[in-house]
Design a protein around this motif. Structure first.
Motif, PDB file in Angstrom:
ATOM      1  N   ALA A 174       0.813  -1.219   0.000  1.00 52.65           N
ATOM      2  CA  ALA A 174       0.000   0.000   0.000  1.00 52.65           C
ATOM      3  C   ALA A 174       0.845   1.268   0.000  1.00 52.65           C
ATOM      4  CB  ALA A 174      -0.934   0.003   1.208  1.00 52.65           C
ATOM      5  N   ILE A 175       1.982   1.233   0.666  1.00 49.46           N
ATOM      6  CA  ILE A 175       2.811   2.429   0.832  1.00 49.46           C
ATOM      7  C   ILE A 175       3.873   2.557  -0.258  1.00 49.46           C
ATOM      8  CG2 ILE A 175       4.363   3.630   2.440  1.00 49.46           C
ATOM      9  CD1 ILE A 175       2.902   2.146   4.725  1.00 49.46           C
ATOM     10  N   ARG A 176       4.207   1.451  -0.912  1.00 52.53           N
ATOM     11  CA  ARG A 176       5.301   1.428  -1.882  1.00 52.53           C
ATOM     12  C   ARG A 176       5.182   2.472  -3.001  1.00 52.53           C
ATOM     13  NH1 ARG A 176       7.303  -4.375  -3.222  1.00 52.53           N
ATOM     14  NH2 ARG A 176       5.121  -4.632  -3.827  1.00 52.53           N
ATOM     15  N   PRO A 177       3.980   2.768  -3.537  1.00 52.56           N
ATOM     16  CA  PRO A 177       3.908   3.781  -4.597  1.00 52.56           C
ATOM     17  C   PRO A 177       4.496   5.130  -4.202  1.00 52.56           C
ATOM     18  CG  PRO A 177       1.872   2.538  -4.530  1.00 52.56           C
ATOM     19  CD  PRO A 177       2.667   2.111  -3.323  1.00 52.56           C
ATOM     20  N   ALA A 178       4.273   5.540  -2.963  1.00 55.53           N
ATOM     21  CA  ALA A 178       4.821   6.818  -2.497  1.00 55.53           C
ATOM     22  C   ALA A 178       6.338   6.758  -2.432  1.00 55.53           C
ATOM     23  CB  ALA A 178       4.249   7.166  -1.124  1.00 55.53           C
ATOM     24  N   MET A 183      11.715   8.330  -4.566  1.00 52.20           N
ATOM     25  CA  MET A 183      13.049   7.812  -4.871  1.00 52.20           C
ATOM     26  C   MET A 183      13.571   8.358  -6.194  1.00 52.20           C
ATOM     27  SD  MET A 183      13.307   3.809  -3.708  1.00 52.20           S
ATOM     28  CE  MET A 183      13.968   3.398  -2.088  1.00 52.20           C
ATOM     29  N   GLN A 184      12.664   8.579  -7.137  1.00 54.48           N
ATOM     30  CA  GLN A 184      13.056   9.118  -8.435  1.00 54.48           C
ATOM     31  C   GLN A 184      13.584  10.539  -8.322  1.00 54.48           C
ATOM     32  OE1 GLN A 184       9.814   8.711 -11.210  1.00 54.48           O
ATOM     33  NE2 GLN A 184       9.368   6.610 -10.566  1.00 54.48           N
ATOM     34  N   GLN A 185      13.194  11.234  -7.241  1.00 54.56           N
ATOM     35  CA  GLN A 185      13.614  12.624  -7.046  1.00 54.56           C
ATOM     36  C   GLN A 185      14.901  12.725  -6.222  1.00 54.56           C
ATOM     37  OE1 GLN A 185      10.197  14.382  -5.161  1.00 54.56           O
ATOM     38  NE2 GLN A 185       8.782  13.535  -6.681  1.00 54.56           N
ATOM     39  N   ASP A 186      15.348  11.599  -5.658  1.00 52.82           N
ATOM     40  CA  ASP A 186      16.571  11.550  -4.852  1.00 52.82           C
ATOM     41  C   ASP A 186      16.582  12.652  -3.779  1.00 52.82           C
ATOM     42  OD1 ASP A 186      19.021  10.597  -4.014  1.00 52.82           O
ATOM     43  OD2 ASP A 186      20.160  11.860  -5.391  1.00 52.82           O
ATOM     44  N   PRO A 187      15.581  12.672  -2.879  1.00 52.03           N
ATOM     45  CA  PRO A 187      15.513  13.719  -1.853  1.00 52.03           C
ATOM     46  C   PRO A 187      16.588  13.547  -0.786  1.00 52.03           C
ATOM     47  CG  PRO A 187      13.876  12.040  -1.424  1.00 52.03           C
ATOM     48  CD  PRO A 187      14.499  11.680  -2.744  1.00 52.03           C
ATOM     49  N   ALA A 188      16.914  14.627  -0.118  1.00 51.32           N
ATOM     50  CA  ALA A 188      17.919  14.577   0.944  1.00 51.32           C
ATOM     51  C   ALA A 188      17.436  13.720   2.112  1.00 51.32           C
ATOM     52  CB  ALA A 188      18.242  15.992   1.418  1.00 51.32           C
ATOM     53  N   ASP A 189      16.131  13.798   2.404  1.00 49.45           N
ATOM     54  CA  ASP A 189      15.533  13.017   3.487  1.00 49.45           C
ATOM     55  C   ASP A 189      14.451  12.138   2.872  1.00 49.45           C
ATOM     56  OD1 ASP A 189      14.175  11.999   5.693  1.00 49.45           O
ATOM     57  OD2 ASP A 189      14.365  13.837   6.860  1.00 49.45           O
ATOM     58  N   ALA A 194       8.862  10.548   1.634  1.00 48.47           N
ATOM     59  CA  ALA A 194       7.926   9.455   1.412  1.00 48.47           C
ATOM     60  C   ALA A 194       6.697   9.593   2.304  1.00 48.47           C
ATOM     61  CB  ALA A 194       8.617   8.120   1.661  1.00 48.47           C
ATOM     62  N   ILE A 195       6.881  10.049   3.520  1.00 47.27           N
ATOM     63  CA  ILE A 195       5.758  10.261   4.442  1.00 47.27           C
ATOM     64  C   ILE A 195       4.791  11.290   3.861  1.00 47.27           C
ATOM     65  CG2 ILE A 195       5.144  11.285   6.673  1.00 47.27           C
ATOM     66  CD1 ILE A 195       7.728   9.938   7.777  1.00 47.27           C
ATOM     67  N   ALA A 196       5.328  12.395   3.366  1.00 50.43           N
ATOM     68  CA  ALA A 196       4.493  13.444   2.779  1.00 50.43           C
ATOM     69  C   ALA A 196       3.800  12.953   1.511  1.00 50.43           C
ATOM     70  CB  ALA A 196       5.340  14.682   2.475  1.00 50.43           C
ATOM     71  N   GLN A 197       4.527  12.254   0.661  1.00 52.40           N
ATOM     72  CA  GLN A 197       3.947  11.769  -0.586  1.00 52.40           C
ATOM     73  C   GLN A 197       2.861  10.729  -0.324  1.00 52.40           C
ATOM     74  OE1 GLN A 197       4.064  12.955  -3.379  1.00 52.40           O
ATOM     75  NE2 GLN A 197       3.565  11.400  -4.901  1.00 52.40           N
ATOM     76  N   ASN A 198       3.053   9.896   0.667  1.00 57.92           N
ATOM     77  CA  ASN A 198       2.050   8.898   1.019  1.00 57.92           C
ATOM     78  C   ASN A 198       0.745   9.564   1.444  1.00 57.92           C
ATOM     79  OD1 ASN A 198       1.162   6.133   1.665  1.00 57.92           O
ATOM     80  ND2 ASN A 198       1.325   6.792   3.797  1.00 57.92           N
TER      81      ASN A 198
END
Length: 239
Positions: A174-178, A183-189, A194-198
């Protein structure tokens, strides 16, 4: 006597079934009265925007350690007659995340759907439809939180290419899509992103859910937003 009670129960069930049928139609006032009684709490907000503002003001009080909803024995008898929540919160099962406290609301004000990782599945959608179409909820908040273990476990699963044991893979799925998105954006955190995108993806899912929730959104009777609760500061950031 038993026959009268049985007929009353059937009548209430029929009212709910009729109201939930159709493309996002609300129950009629007469039918709604059979399933929800006004517990006599504070006046309900008149719009989704006002409902969201009440949550924001409540969170500000919580952060300032100045809550007003501290005596939960008040109007207990009235609450037993029914509920009329103005907001729904899809929250994580994390024991540090308690929506009524975070938003400084009284019992009966917030309809809460909780699951580890605050994602929305079919059961969650059904619960939100009931909250909006039957109980009169005007705003839905999908609330992520900092240091979410479910999201962190999903990141680990993706990076290691290994599913966790037991029933935990259902959370990962359920969470993997976020996680893939950020991951494609290579964020610093990665975890925070991922928490925000989810939260965002699940808010979008709720608002687009046909026919009930999407229909209420189209009519301006419902709003869905995403947010992240910072456990350390108490602040909810709406995304």
């Amino acid at each position: 006597m038993c026959g009268d009670e049985t007929r009353a129960k059937i009548s209430r069930r029929s009212a709910i079934a009729i109201g939930m049928a159709g493309a996002g139609a609300l129950l009629s006032p007469a039918a709604l009265a059979q399933t929800v009684s006004d517990p006599g709490s504070a006046a309900a907000p008149t719009s989704p925007e006002e409902a969201l503002q009440l949550l924001k003001e409540g969170n500000a009080r919580y952060v300032a350690n100045a809550p007003v909803n501290t005596d939960h024995s008040l109007e207990r008898a009235k609450r037993s007659a029914g509920q009329r929540p103005f907001a729904a919160v899809v929250a994580c099962s994390d024991s540090r995340v308690a929506p009524e406290i975070i938003f400084d609301q009284g019992l009966g004000d917030v309809f809460v759907v909780r699951v580890a990782g605050n994602f929305i599945n079919e059961d969650g959608l059904a619960s939100l439809e009931f909250g909006a179409a039957v109980l009169g909820v005007q705003v839905i908040v999908v609330l992520g939180h900092t240091a979410c273990g479910a999201v962190d476990a999903t990141i680990t699963s993706v990076e290691d290419r290994k599913l966790p044991p037991g029933h935990l893979p259902s959370l990962v799925e359920a969470i993997r899509p976020a996680v893939y998105d950020v991951m494609q954006q290579d964020p610093a955190d990665l975890l925070s992103a991922a928490i925000a995108q989810n939260a965002k993806l699940n808010a979008e899912k709720a608002s687009a859910s046909e026919p009930v929730l999407a229909g209420l959104h189209d009519k301006g009777k419902l709003m869905t937003v995403a947010g992240v609760y910072d456990i350390a500061t108490g602040i909810v950031e709406f995304l």
